[in-house]
Scaffold this motif. Structure first.
Motif, PDB file in Angstrom:
ATOM      1  N   LEU A  77     -11.463  15.440  -1.191  1.00 32.40           N
ATOM      2  CA  LEU A  77     -12.733  15.494  -0.468  1.00 32.40           C
ATOM      3  C   LEU A  77     -13.942  15.260  -1.369  1.00 32.40           C
ATOM      4  O   LEU A  77     -14.972  14.762  -0.908  1.00 32.40           O
ATOM      5  CB  LEU A  77     -12.866  16.846   0.245  1.00 32.40           C
ATOM      6  N   VAL A  78     -13.837  15.599  -2.642  1.00 38.89           N
ATOM      7  CA  VAL A  78     -14.974  15.362  -3.551  1.00 38.89           C
ATOM      8  C   VAL A  78     -14.840  14.039  -4.297  1.00 38.89           C
ATOM      9  O   VAL A  78     -15.746  13.650  -5.037  1.00 38.89           O
ATOM     10  CB  VAL A  78     -15.145  16.514  -4.568  1.00 38.89           C
ATOM     11  N   SER A  79     -13.733  13.347  -4.092  1.00 38.17           N
ATOM     12  CA  SER A  79     -13.532  12.066  -4.775  1.00 38.17           C
ATOM     13  C   SER A  79     -14.475  11.009  -4.195  1.00 38.17           C
ATOM     14  O   SER A  79     -14.566  10.830  -2.983  1.00 38.17           O
ATOM     15  CB  SER A  79     -12.078  11.608  -4.604  1.00 38.17           C
ATOM     16  N   GLY A  80     -15.189  10.320  -5.061  1.00 36.13           N
ATOM     17  CA  GLY A  80     -16.059   9.222  -4.631  1.00 36.13           C
ATOM     18  C   GLY A  80     -17.322   9.639  -3.917  1.00 36.13           C
ATOM     19  O   GLY A  80     -17.936   8.834  -3.213  1.00 36.13           O
ATOM     20  N   LEU A  81     -17.757  10.879  -4.091  1.00 31.20           N
ATOM     21  CA  LEU A  81     -18.963  11.339  -3.400  1.00 31.20           C
ATOM     22  C   LEU A  81     -20.193  10.507  -3.763  1.00 31.20           C
ATOM     23  O   LEU A  81     -21.073  10.289  -2.928  1.00 31.20           O
ATOM     24  CB  LEU A  81     -19.236  12.815  -3.725  1.00 31.20           C
ATOM     25  N   ASN A  82     -20.246  10.052  -4.986  1.00 38.02           N
ATOM     26  CA  ASN A  82     -21.412   9.269  -5.427  1.00 38.02           C
ATOM     27  C   ASN A  82     -21.553   7.957  -4.662  1.00 38.02           C
ATOM     28  O   ASN A  82     -22.643   7.373  -4.611  1.00 38.02           O
ATOM     29  CB  ASN A  82     -21.328   8.965  -6.921  1.00 38.02           C
ATOM     30  N   ASP A  83     -20.462   7.481  -4.080  1.00 36.28           N
ATOM     31  CA  ASP A  83     -20.495   6.206  -3.362  1.00 36.28           C
ATOM     32  C   ASP A  83     -20.848   6.368  -1.885  1.00 36.28           C
ATOM     33  O   ASP A  83     -20.951   5.373  -1.160  1.00 36.28           O
ATOM     34  CB  ASP A  83     -19.132   5.509  -3.473  1.00 36.28           C
ATOM     35  N   LEU A  84     -21.014   7.599  -1.434  1.00 37.26           N
ATOM     36  CA  LEU A  84     -21.288   7.857  -0.025  1.00 37.26           C
ATOM     37  C   LEU A  84     -22.775   8.073   0.219  1.00 37.26           C
ATOM     38  O   LEU A  84     -23.506   8.507  -0.672  1.00 37.26           O
ATOM     39  CB  LEU A  84     -20.524   9.112   0.427  1.00 37.26           C
ATOM     40  N   MET A 100     -13.080  25.436  -0.007  1.00 38.52           N
ATOM     41  CA  MET A 100     -13.888  25.353  -1.218  1.00 38.52           C
ATOM     42  C   MET A 100     -13.282  26.198  -2.335  1.00 38.52           C
ATOM     43  O   MET A 100     -12.839  27.323  -2.121  1.00 38.52           O
ATOM     44  CB  MET A 100     -15.308  25.823  -0.915  1.00 38.52           C
ATOM     45  N   SER A 101     -13.289  25.630  -3.559  1.00 35.62           N
ATOM     46  CA  SER A 101     -12.749  26.343  -4.713  1.00 35.62           C
ATOM     47  C   SER A 101     -13.609  26.065  -5.934  1.00 35.62           C
ATOM     48  O   SER A 101     -14.371  25.090  -5.977  1.00 35.62           O
ATOM     49  CB  SER A 101     -11.309  25.899  -4.983  1.00 35.62           C
ATOM     50  N   ALA A 102     -13.467  26.911  -6.940  1.00 34.24           N
ATOM     51  CA  ALA A 102     -14.237  26.743  -8.171  1.00 34.24           C
ATOM     52  C   ALA A 102     -13.902  25.433  -8.870  1.00 34.24           C
ATOM     53  O   ALA A 102     -14.734  24.880  -9.587  1.00 34.24           O
ATOM     54  CB  ALA A 102     -13.986  27.920  -9.105  1.00 34.24           C
ATOM     55  N   ALA A 103     -12.694  24.926  -8.648  1.00 35.78           N
ATOM     56  CA  ALA A 103     -12.265  23.699  -9.323  1.00 35.78           C
ATOM     57  C   ALA A 103     -13.128  22.496  -8.945  1.00 35.78           C
ATOM     58  O   ALA A 103     -13.314  21.585  -9.756  1.00 35.78           O
ATOM     59  CB  ALA A 103     -10.794  23.412  -9.004  1.00 35.78           C
ATOM     60  N   VAL A 104     -13.650  22.487  -7.729  1.00 37.12           N
ATOM     61  CA  VAL A 104     -14.470  21.352  -7.302  1.00 37.12           C
ATOM     62  C   VAL A 104     -15.961  21.672  -7.321  1.00 37.12           C
ATOM     63  O   VAL A 104     -16.786  20.850  -6.925  1.00 37.12           O
ATOM     64  CB  VAL A 104     -14.048  20.855  -5.894  1.00 37.12           C
ATOM     65  N   THR A 109     -21.885  20.394  -7.396  1.00 37.64           N
ATOM     66  CA  THR A 109     -23.136  20.596  -8.129  1.00 37.64           C
ATOM     67  C   THR A 109     -23.781  19.265  -8.491  1.00 37.64           C
ATOM     68  O   THR A 109     -25.017  19.146  -8.481  1.00 37.64           O
ATOM     69  CB  THR A 109     -22.879  21.426  -9.399  1.00 37.64           C
ATOM     70  N   ASP A 110     -22.971  18.273  -8.818  1.00 46.30           N
ATOM     71  CA  ASP A 110     -23.511  16.945  -9.111  1.00 46.30           C
ATOM     72  C   ASP A 110     -24.372  16.439  -7.959  1.00 46.30           C
ATOM     73  O   ASP A 110     -25.448  15.862  -8.175  1.00 46.30           O
ATOM     74  CB  ASP A 110     -22.374  15.948  -9.357  1.00 46.30           C
ATOM     75  N   GLN A 111     -23.904  16.649  -6.733  1.00 48.58           N
ATOM     76  CA  GLN A 111     -24.644  16.171  -5.565  1.00 48.58           C
ATOM     77  C   GLN A 111     -25.905  16.998  -5.333  1.00 48.58           C
ATOM     78  O   GLN A 111     -26.957  16.464  -4.982  1.00 48.58           O
ATOM     79  CB  GLN A 111     -23.738  16.215  -4.317  1.00 48.58           C
ATOM     80  N   VAL A 112     -25.814  18.302  -5.538  1.00 45.99           N
ATOM     81  CA  VAL A 112     -26.981  19.179  -5.360  1.00 45.99           C
ATOM     82  C   VAL A 112     -28.095  18.800  -6.322  1.00 45.99           C
ATOM     83  O   VAL A 112     -29.281  18.818  -5.966  1.00 45.99           O
ATOM     84  CB  VAL A 112     -26.575  20.656  -5.561  1.00 45.99           C
TER      85      VAL A 112
END
Length: 230
Positions: A77-84, A100-104, A109-112
């Motif tokens: 679900l977090v893969s490729g978020l920058n392209d969306l 949701m987990s700490a691993a992602v 945070t990158d998107q926030v």
């Protein structure tokens, strides 16, 4: 019955992934989420768009049920978020919420911290609130943001979490927050935690330092009064 209809369709069109989606949707409508999830999975394996099934029938309101949660993979679900775009990112965040987990947390945070959309920022902070202190490095990054609104919203979330594990981070932020309003919100959050825990005297001093004209003042007074009454 209905199952026989879709079974025949699947036999006639074995490669048509949409048959599996329709079959799953029908089962979900009947309340059979376990079998519905099985057919949604088959649909994805046959080539249907991943997570399209999450929009079918009653499924959107049931994503926190075990059968569907098992199909939600945080790393995917977090893969490729920058392209969306922002709307697509928000949709991923909605799907991520049940798992949701700490691993992602770093990817969220990158998107926030890079997107200007307030909706994305707030949704991302909501996800970080789910992981709480397990996402401490993410909270540190967010509080280092140049966006004063992001910092303010993060401080509100941290205050909501009410966990003394945030004390060191808040101490650091108190020394570095340039905006008076945010600094007072930091003093309020830190003061309340200290008052309830390791250093009541410093907690009182921080709460008393908040100017009367600041929005945090009333909450600080409440905390002091509650402490005096206890």
């Amino acid at each position: 019955g209905l199952g026989d209809v879709y079974k025949r369709q699947a036999e006639v069109y074995p490669a048509l992934c949409e048959v599996e989606e329709l079959w799953g949707q029908a089962l979900a409508a009947l309340g059979n989420d376990g079998e519905a999830a099985t057919h949604f999975s088959r649909g994805v394996l046959k080539g249907c768009a991943p997570y399209r099934w999450t929009r079918l029938g009653p499924v959107p309101t049931r994503l926190d049920r075990p059968s569907y949660k098992a199909m939600l993979v945080p790393g995917e679900l977090v893969s490729g978020l920058n392209d969306l775009d922002d709307d697509q990112c928000l949709r991923r965040f909605e799907l991520l919420a049940p798992v949701m987990s700490a691993a992602v947390a770093p990817a969220v945070t990158d998107q926030v911290t890079t997107r200007s959309s307030r909706d994305v920022q707030l949704a991302g902070l909501g996800l970080l609130t789910v992981v709480g202190v397990d996402g401490m490095a993410s909270w540190e990054r967010v509080l280092d943001s140049d966006d004063l609104v992001v910092r303010k919203q993060a401080l509100r979330r941290i205050r909501q979490l009410d966990d003394p594990a945030f004390i060191p981070l808040l101490e650091h932020h108190l020394d570095h927050e340039p905006l008076p309003g945010n600094r007072n919100l930091t003093a309020l959050t830190l003061g309340e935690l200290l008052l309830e825990g390791p250093d009541p005297d410093r907690g009182r001093a921080l709460l008393e330092s908040i100017p009367e004209e600041d929005p945090s003042h009333a909450r600080a007074i409440q905390a002091l009064l509650a402490d005096g009454a206890s």
